[in-house]
Design a protein around this motif. Structure first.
Motif, PDB file in Angstrom:
ATOM      1  N   TRP A  72       0.798  -1.227   0.000  1.00  0.00           N
ATOM      2  CA  TRP A  72       0.000   0.000   0.000  1.00  0.00           C
ATOM      3  C   TRP A  72       0.833   1.281   0.000  1.00  0.00           C
ATOM      4  O   TRP A  72       0.517   2.224  -0.732  1.00  0.00           O
ATOM      5  N   PRO A  73       1.887   1.373   0.814  1.00  0.00           N
ATOM      6  CA  PRO A  73       2.670   2.606   0.790  1.00  0.00           C
ATOM      7  C   PRO A  73       3.250   2.941  -0.583  1.00  0.00           C
ATOM      8  O   PRO A  73       3.302   4.117  -0.966  1.00  0.00           O
ATOM      9  N   ASP A  74       3.670   1.919  -1.342  1.00  0.00           N
ATOM     10  CA  ASP A  74       4.171   2.185  -2.699  1.00  0.00           C
ATOM     11  C   ASP A  74       3.064   2.723  -3.590  1.00  0.00           C
ATOM     12  O   ASP A  74       3.271   3.651  -4.382  1.00  0.00           O
ATOM     13  N   TRP A  75       1.893   2.144  -3.481  1.00  0.00           N
ATOM     14  CA  TRP A  75       0.751   2.582  -4.266  1.00  0.00           C
ATOM     15  C   TRP A  75       0.408   4.040  -3.943  1.00  0.00           C
ATOM     16  O   TRP A  75       0.180   4.847  -4.846  1.00  0.00           O
ATOM     17  N   LEU A  76       0.403   4.369  -2.656  1.00  0.00           N
ATOM     18  CA  LEU A  76       0.119   5.750  -2.265  1.00  0.00           C
ATOM     19  C   LEU A  76       1.204   6.712  -2.749  1.00  0.00           C
ATOM     20  O   LEU A  76       0.912   7.834  -3.157  1.00  0.00           O
ATOM     21  N   ALA A  77       2.466   6.279  -2.698  1.00  0.00           N
ATOM     22  CA  ALA A  77       3.570   7.129  -3.148  1.00  0.00           C
ATOM     23  C   ALA A  77       3.446   7.467  -4.632  1.00  0.00           C
ATOM     24  O   ALA A  77       3.770   8.586  -5.049  1.00  0.00           O
ATOM     25  N   GLU A  78       2.939   6.518  -5.421  1.00  0.00           N
ATOM     26  CA  GLU A  78       2.737   6.782  -6.849  1.00  0.00           C
ATOM     27  C   GLU A  78       1.632   7.803  -7.069  1.00  0.00           C
ATOM     28  O   GLU A  78       1.746   8.684  -7.914  1.00  0.00           O
ATOM     29  N   ASP A  79       0.540   7.666  -6.315  1.00  0.00           N
ATOM     30  CA  ASP A  79      -0.607   8.555  -6.497  1.00  0.00           C
ATOM     31  C   ASP A  79      -0.438   9.917  -5.818  1.00  0.00           C
ATOM     32  O   ASP A  79      -1.069  10.893  -6.231  1.00  0.00           O
ATOM     33  N   PHE A  80       0.384   9.967  -4.770  1.00  0.00           N
ATOM     34  CA  PHE A  80       0.571  11.207  -4.010  1.00  0.00           C
ATOM     35  C   PHE A  80       2.070  11.451  -3.818  1.00  0.00           C
ATOM     36  O   PHE A  80       2.616  11.217  -2.744  1.00  0.00           O
ATOM     37  N   PRO A  81       2.750  11.954  -4.860  1.00  0.00           N
ATOM     38  CA  PRO A  81       4.208  12.080  -4.805  1.00  0.00           C
ATOM     39  C   PRO A  81       4.722  13.074  -3.757  1.00  0.00           C
ATOM     40  O   PRO A  81       5.895  13.027  -3.402  1.00  0.00           O
ATOM     41  N   HIS A  82       3.872  13.929  -3.230  1.00  0.00           N
ATOM     42  CA  HIS A  82       4.324  14.907  -2.234  1.00  0.00           C
ATOM     43  C   HIS A  82       4.242  14.370  -0.808  1.00  0.00           C
ATOM     44  O   HIS A  82       4.649  15.062   0.127  1.00  0.00           O
ATOM     45  N   LEU A  83       3.734  13.153  -0.638  1.00  0.00           N
ATOM     46  CA  LEU A  83       3.700  12.521   0.675  1.00  0.00           C
ATOM     47  C   LEU A  83       5.055  11.886   0.981  1.00  0.00           C
ATOM     48  O   LEU A  83       5.645  11.253   0.118  1.00  0.00           O
ATOM     49  N   SER A  84       5.510  12.058   2.208  1.00  0.00           N
ATOM     50  CA  SER A  84       6.644  11.261   2.704  1.00  0.00           C
ATOM     51  C   SER A  84       6.020  10.099   3.455  1.00  0.00           C
ATOM     52  O   SER A  84       5.221  10.313   4.366  1.00  0.00           O
ATOM     53  N   ILE A  85       6.369   8.878   3.060  1.00  0.00           N
ATOM     54  CA  ILE A  85       5.701   7.702   3.606  1.00  0.00           C
ATOM     55  C   ILE A  85       6.700   6.847   4.384  1.00  0.00           C
ATOM     56  O   ILE A  85       7.798   6.568   3.905  1.00  0.00           O
ATOM     57  N   TYR A  86       6.284   6.454   5.582  1.00  0.00           N
ATOM     58  CA  TYR A  86       7.115   5.672   6.484  1.00  0.00           C
ATOM     59  C   TYR A  86       6.321   4.471   6.994  1.00  0.00           C
ATOM     60  O   TYR A  86       5.101   4.541   7.116  1.00  0.00           O
ATOM     61  N   THR A  87       7.021   3.407   7.318  1.00  0.00           N
ATOM     62  CA  THR A  87       6.440   2.310   8.081  1.00  0.00           C
ATOM     63  C   THR A  87       7.374   2.080   9.262  1.00  0.00           C
ATOM     64  O   THR A  87       8.600   2.197   9.134  1.00  0.00           O
ATOM     65  N   ALA A  88       6.790   1.779  10.397  1.00  0.00           N
ATOM     66  CA  ALA A  88       7.586   1.500  11.587  1.00  0.00           C
ATOM     67  C   ALA A  88       7.430   0.032  11.935  1.00  0.00           C
ATOM     68  O   ALA A  88       6.317  -0.498  11.919  1.00  0.00           O
ATOM     69  N   GLY A  89       8.536  -0.603  12.231  1.00  0.00           N
ATOM     70  CA  GLY A  89       8.502  -1.997  12.626  1.00  0.00           C
ATOM     71  C   GLY A  89       8.988  -2.157  14.052  1.00  0.00           C
ATOM     72  O   GLY A  89       9.902  -1.462  14.481  1.00  0.00           O
TER      73      GLY A  89
END
Length: 170
Positions: free
Chosen positions: A24-41
């Motif tokens: 999902w984060p990759d999909w969102l990054a394609e559609d919203f290039p101005h978002l900085s996207i992170y996942t925390a583990g």
């Protein structure tokens, strides 16, 4: 905006957010290039034998809050997408940030604009209560069972914060 995903019990920073082939984060990054996207583990086991080195919710919240401040969170709007235990972690991060005298932490609390909760047991889980009866369950299960009333208190804090901040959406 800064968008961060927090997984839940037994989850991980990648598998929780994919449907088998799409992350999902990759999909969102394609559609919203101005978002900085992170996942925390973070480790979040059900049984204590695998959880011996895990931080509790308070330690994890402090650790992630410090990490977020180090990454410069708080300069732009923050969106959190959270699953299960990750939702409780997000609320504790906000509580710690909101109550802090540290300006960077305060900025994180003030910049958080949206929380998307997915299956978060805001006041506890009956399944966790049943699992807590088994020997060797981790402290995460005990927390999710809400035997101490902590989750009720955390939930009330979050509800009050939403009333105080009309810009905070859930």
């Amino acid at each position: 905006a800064d968008l961060s995903f927090l997984h839940g019990l037994t989850g991980d920073p990648r598998g929780t957010w994919e449907d088998g082939k799409t992350f999902w984060p990759d999909w969102l990054a394609e559609d919203f290039p101005h978002l900085s996207i992170y996942t925390a583990g973070y480790p979040a086991s059900i049984f204590a034998q695998w959880a011996k080195k895990e931080m509790d919710l308070f330690e994890r919240a402090n650790n992630l809050l410090e990490h977020m401040a180090g990454l410069g969170f708080g300069k732009r709007p923050i969106i959190l997408v959270v699953h299960s235990l990750g939702g409780l972690l997000a609320k504790q991060i906000l509580r710690r940030a909101n109550d802090s005298i540290d300006d960077d932490y305060k900025k994180i609390a003030d910049s958080t604009q949206l929380l998307i909760f997915l299956s978060t047991p805001h006041t506890g889980s009956s399944l966790a209560s049943a699992l807590a009866l088994l020997p060797g369950t981790s402290s995460h299960i005990e927390l999710l069972a809400n035997g101490s009333g902590f989750l009720d208190d955390l939930n009330q804090f979050y509800r009050n914060l939403c009333v105080q901040r009309s810009d905070l959406k859930t």
